[in-house]
Design a protein around this motif. Sequence first.
Motif, PDB file in Angstrom:
ATOM      1  N   LYS A 231       0.834  -1.209   0.000  1.00 10.81           N
ATOM      2  CA  LYS A 231       0.000   0.000   0.000  1.00 10.81           C
ATOM      3  C   LYS A 231       0.865   1.254   0.000  1.00 10.81           C
ATOM      4  CE  LYS A 231      -4.410  -1.590   1.783  1.00 10.81           C
ATOM      5  NZ  LYS A 231      -5.466  -1.424   2.793  1.00 10.81           N
ATOM      6  N   GLY A 232       2.001   1.175   0.668  1.00  8.28           N
ATOM      7  CA  GLY A 232       2.918   2.307   0.683  1.00  8.28           C
ATOM      8  C   GLY A 232       3.447   2.651  -0.701  1.00  8.28           C
ATOM      9  N   ALA A 233       3.417   1.672  -1.613  1.00  4.37           N
ATOM     10  CA  ALA A 233       3.905   1.891  -2.978  1.00  4.37           C
ATOM     11  C   ALA A 233       2.888   2.610  -3.857  1.00  4.37           C
ATOM     12  CB  ALA A 233       4.280   0.547  -3.617  1.00  4.37           C
ATOM     13  N   LEU A 234       1.629   2.699  -3.406  1.00  5.21           N
ATOM     14  CA  LEU A 234       0.584   3.274  -4.263  1.00  5.21           C
ATOM     15  C   LEU A 234       0.844   4.737  -4.661  1.00  5.21           C
ATOM     16  CD1 LEU A 234      -2.659   1.656  -2.764  1.00  5.21           C
ATOM     17  CD2 LEU A 234      -1.394   0.981  -4.817  1.00  5.21           C
ATOM     18  N   PRO A 235       1.330   5.604  -3.752  1.00  2.00           N
ATOM     19  CA  PRO A 235       1.659   6.963  -4.196  1.00  2.00           C
ATOM     20  C   PRO A 235       2.747   6.987  -5.281  1.00  2.00           C
ATOM     21  CG  PRO A 235       1.426   6.928  -1.819  1.00  2.00           C
ATOM     22  CD  PRO A 235       1.404   5.500  -2.276  1.00  2.00           C
ATOM     23  N   THR A 236       3.721   6.086  -5.167  1.00  5.45           N
ATOM     24  CA  THR A 236       4.774   5.996  -6.188  1.00  5.45           C
ATOM     25  C   THR A 236       4.180   5.599  -7.536  1.00  5.45           C
ATOM     26  OG1 THR A 236       6.449   5.389  -4.549  1.00  5.45           O
ATOM     27  CG2 THR A 236       6.918   4.821  -6.833  1.00  5.45           C
ATOM     28  N   ILE A 237       3.319   4.585  -7.524  1.00  6.14           N
ATOM     29  CA  ILE A 237       2.699   4.100  -8.762  1.00  6.14           C
ATOM     30  C   ILE A 237       1.812   5.185  -9.374  1.00  6.14           C
ATOM     31  CG2 ILE A 237       1.079   2.393  -9.691  1.00  6.14           C
ATOM     32  CD1 ILE A 237       2.159   0.529  -7.367  1.00  6.14           C
ATOM     33  N   HIS A 238       1.069   5.883  -8.511  1.00  4.71           N
ATOM     34  CA  HIS A 238       0.204   6.978  -8.965  1.00  4.71           C
ATOM     35  C   HIS A 238       1.048   8.083  -9.602  1.00  4.71           C
ATOM     36  CE1 HIS A 238      -3.602   9.294  -8.758  1.00  4.71           C
ATOM     37  NE2 HIS A 238      -2.814  10.339  -8.559  1.00  4.71           N
ATOM     38  N   ALA A 239       2.124   8.471  -8.913  1.00  5.63           N
ATOM     39  CA  ALA A 239       3.012   9.533  -9.430  1.00  5.63           C
ATOM     40  C   ALA A 239       3.656   9.131 -10.753  1.00  5.63           C
ATOM     41  CB  ALA A 239       4.085   9.858  -8.396  1.00  5.63           C
ATOM     42  N   ALA A 240       3.909   7.834 -10.920  1.00  2.45           N
ATOM     43  CA  ALA A 240       4.595   7.341 -12.121  1.00  2.45           C
ATOM     44  C   ALA A 240       3.668   7.172 -13.318  1.00  2.45           C
ATOM     45  CB  ALA A 240       5.273   6.003 -11.813  1.00  2.45           C
ATOM     46  N   THR A 241       2.353   7.004 -13.065  1.00  2.16           N
ATOM     47  CA  THR A 241       1.467   6.605 -14.162  1.00  2.16           C
ATOM     48  C   THR A 241       0.242   7.485 -14.377  1.00  2.16           C
ATOM     49  OG1 THR A 241       0.207   5.110 -12.724  1.00  2.16           O
ATOM     50  CG2 THR A 241       2.122   4.178 -13.855  1.00  2.16           C
ATOM     51  N   GLU A 242      -0.153   8.269 -13.394  1.00  2.00           N
ATOM     52  CA  GLU A 242      -1.396   9.039 -13.511  1.00  2.00           C
ATOM     53  C   GLU A 242      -1.288  10.098 -14.605  1.00  2.00           C
ATOM     54  OE1 GLU A 242      -4.853  10.688 -13.546  1.00  2.00           O
ATOM     55  OE2 GLU A 242      -4.521   8.886 -12.348  1.00  2.00           O
ATOM     56  N   GLY A 243      -2.159   9.995 -15.588  1.00  2.00           N
ATOM     57  CA  GLY A 243      -2.081  10.859 -16.772  1.00  2.00           C
ATOM     58  C   GLY A 243      -2.461  12.309 -16.542  1.00  2.00           C
ATOM     59  N   SER A 244      -3.208  12.591 -15.456  1.00  2.00           N
ATOM     60  CA  SER A 244      -3.671  13.963 -15.224  1.00  2.00           C
ATOM     61  C   SER A 244      -2.627  14.853 -14.540  1.00  2.00           C
ATOM     62  CB  SER A 244      -4.944  13.949 -14.373  1.00  2.00           C
ATOM     63  OG  SER A 244      -4.665  13.416 -13.081  1.00  2.00           O
ATOM     64  N   LEU A 245      -1.530  14.268 -14.066  1.00  2.00           N
ATOM     65  CA  LEU A 245      -0.505  15.062 -13.376  1.00  2.00           C
ATOM     66  C   LEU A 245       0.217  15.974 -14.364  1.00  2.00           C
ATOM     67  CD1 LEU A 245       0.984  12.361 -10.968  1.00  2.00           C
ATOM     68  CD2 LEU A 245      -0.780  14.064 -10.475  1.00  2.00           C
ATOM     69  N   LYS A 246       0.465  17.201 -13.930  1.00  2.00           N
ATOM     70  CA  LYS A 246       1.101  18.206 -14.797  1.00  2.00           C
ATOM     71  C   LYS A 246       2.569  18.442 -14.455  1.00  2.00           C
ATOM     72  CE  LYS A 246      -2.970  19.170 -16.564  1.00  2.00           C
ATOM     73  NZ  LYS A 246      -3.380  18.404 -17.735  1.00  2.00           N
ATOM     74  N   GLY A 247       3.012  17.883 -13.331  1.00  2.00           N
ATOM     75  CA  GLY A 247       4.372  18.124 -12.860  1.00  2.00           C
ATOM     76  C   GLY A 247       4.366  19.090 -11.694  1.00  2.00           C
ATOM     77  N   GLY A 248       5.247  18.843 -10.723  1.00  2.00           N
ATOM     78  CA  GLY A 248       5.334  19.703  -9.553  1.00  2.00           C
ATOM     79  C   GLY A 248       4.463  19.257  -8.398  1.00  2.00           C
ATOM     80  N   GLU A 249       3.628  18.217  -8.610  1.00  2.00           N
ATOM     81  CA  GLU A 249       2.754  17.747  -7.527  1.00  2.00           C
ATOM     82  C   GLU A 249       3.538  16.940  -6.486  1.00  2.00           C
ATOM     83  OE1 GLU A 249       0.144  17.821 -11.288  1.00  2.00           O
ATOM     84  OE2 GLU A 249       2.129  17.036 -10.775  1.00  2.00           O
ATOM     85  N   TYR A 250       2.893  16.781  -5.332  1.00  2.00           N
ATOM     86  CA  TYR A 250       3.420  15.976  -4.232  1.00  2.00           C
ATOM     87  C   TYR A 250       2.322  14.993  -3.864  1.00  2.00           C
ATOM     88  CZ  TYR A 250       5.523  15.062   0.421  1.00  2.00           C
ATOM     89  OH  TYR A 250       6.088  14.471   1.531  1.00  2.00           O
ATOM     90  N   ILE A 251       2.562  13.705  -4.078  1.00  2.00           N
ATOM     91  CA  ILE A 251       1.544  12.665  -3.891  1.00  2.00           C
ATOM     92  C   ILE A 251       1.819  11.894  -2.603  1.00  2.00           C
ATOM     93  CG2 ILE A 251       0.389  10.678  -4.929  1.00  2.00           C
ATOM     94  CD1 ILE A 251       0.252  13.179  -6.694  1.00  2.00           C
ATOM     95  N   GLY A 252       0.775  11.727  -1.793  1.00  2.00           N
ATOM     96  CA  GLY A 252       0.930  10.941  -0.568  1.00  2.00           C
ATOM     97  C   GLY A 252      -0.391  10.326  -0.159  1.00  2.00           C
ATOM     98  N   PRO A 253      -0.392   9.499   0.894  1.00  2.00           N
ATOM     99  CA  PRO A 253      -1.636   8.893   1.377  1.00  2.00           C
ATOM    100  C   PRO A 253      -2.593   9.960   1.900  1.00  2.00           C
ATOM    101  CG  PRO A 253       0.301   7.793   2.287  1.00  2.00           C
ATOM    102  CD  PRO A 253       0.773   9.051   1.662  1.00  2.00           C
ATOM    103  N   ASP A 254      -3.897   9.729   1.731  1.00  2.00           N
ATOM    104  CA  ASP A 254      -4.892  10.747   2.097  1.00  2.00           C
ATOM    105  C   ASP A 254      -5.447  10.589   3.508  1.00  2.00           C
ATOM    106  OD1 ASP A 254      -6.495   8.504   1.866  1.00  2.00           O
ATOM    107  OD2 ASP A 254      -7.831   9.342   0.341  1.00  2.00           O
ATOM    108  N   GLY A 255      -4.916   9.642   4.276  1.00  2.00           N
ATOM    109  CA  GLY A 255      -5.422   9.408   5.631  1.00  2.00           C
ATOM    110  C   GLY A 255      -4.906  10.416   6.641  1.00  2.00           C
ATOM    111  N   ARG A 256      -5.268  10.196   7.891  1.00  2.00           N
ATOM    112  CA  ARG A 256      -4.896  11.108   8.973  1.00  2.00           C
ATOM    113  C   ARG A 256      -3.380  11.271   9.081  1.00  2.00           C
ATOM    114  NH1 ARG A 256      -7.112  10.413  15.174  1.00  2.00           N
ATOM    115  NH2 ARG A 256      -6.343  12.399  15.980  1.00  2.00           N
ATOM    116  N   GLY A 257      -2.949  12.510   9.074  1.00  2.00           N
ATOM    117  CA  GLY A 257      -1.519  12.790   9.156  1.00  2.00           C
ATOM    118  C   GLY A 257      -0.739  12.337   7.939  1.00  2.00           C
TER     119      GLY A 257
END
Length: 295
Positions: A231-257
């Motif tokens: 599950k910890g790898a999901l932000p990496t996979i999202h950052a590597a493959t998500e087509g809507s990203l424009k660059g400069g974003e910071y991807i992380g888990p959406d849970g508490r903290g």
Amino acid sequence: MANLTGKTVIITGANSGIGFEAARHLAAKGAHVILAVRNMEKGEAALASIKEEINPASVELMKLDLADLQSVRSFASAVKEKHSSLQVLINNAGVMIPPYGKTKDGFELQFGSNHLGHFALTGLLLSLLKSTPGSRVVTLSSIAHRGASIDFDNLDGSKGYKAMKFYGQSKLANLLFAKELDNRLKQHGINTISVACHPGISNTNLFNLGKAKTPAFIKGLMALLSQPAEKGALPTIHAATEGSLKGGEYIGPDGRGNRKGKPAIETPAQGVYNEETMKKLWSVSEQLTGVKYEF
């Protein structure tokens, strides 16, 4: 995730933890994944595991020691000789809170491996990334960037060393590098993008206390607070493959903290993108590594 057949992906530190899980997922989608690892024995085991699980899998093992700039240069040269394109470079490998030590080139181990090694690697592979349409660089930071700062007067730790403080510094450097790289790519009209991400708190082999075994109570606490590496790898996979990203974003888990959860665009600590600090870090990194970026 879209089909990645024909796309080449490099993942540093891909023999375990977040890097290994990302490699599995990307290979399953058809990518040609280069496992860039320091320990070739562990790399062989990771390669065999992926090939056993995914058939057919296009996976390649290559030696890379980010704590040795000559190894970084040799790796980059070998990649450019063998491959004519590079879709994604994932700067994943890292060391966390070791006793004080230095890289082969005399840098403090965490700053040298986590930041400078990846800074040099990305610069040396930039020509390949630039020539690949839709390419991107993904650099792993950490929630440890919160409250961290770059101590330019003590980067080598010679004036005092605290393992966690220097880890935070190296992860802040990763975040600032990712953002500054994206700024410079955009300034030069290059279509490669740079995205930062972090795994929240993931239960990987990074969590060891120096060379000692992790106490049982720490392991129990980690099980409560953290999520598994998959599950910890999901932000990496999202950052590597998500087509809507424009660059400069910071991807992380959406849970508490932002410790665990599903991948989402996250706001870093307030005021973290200090322009003067980012530019100084870039300049110092070029000087220390001898790698000048050719945009």
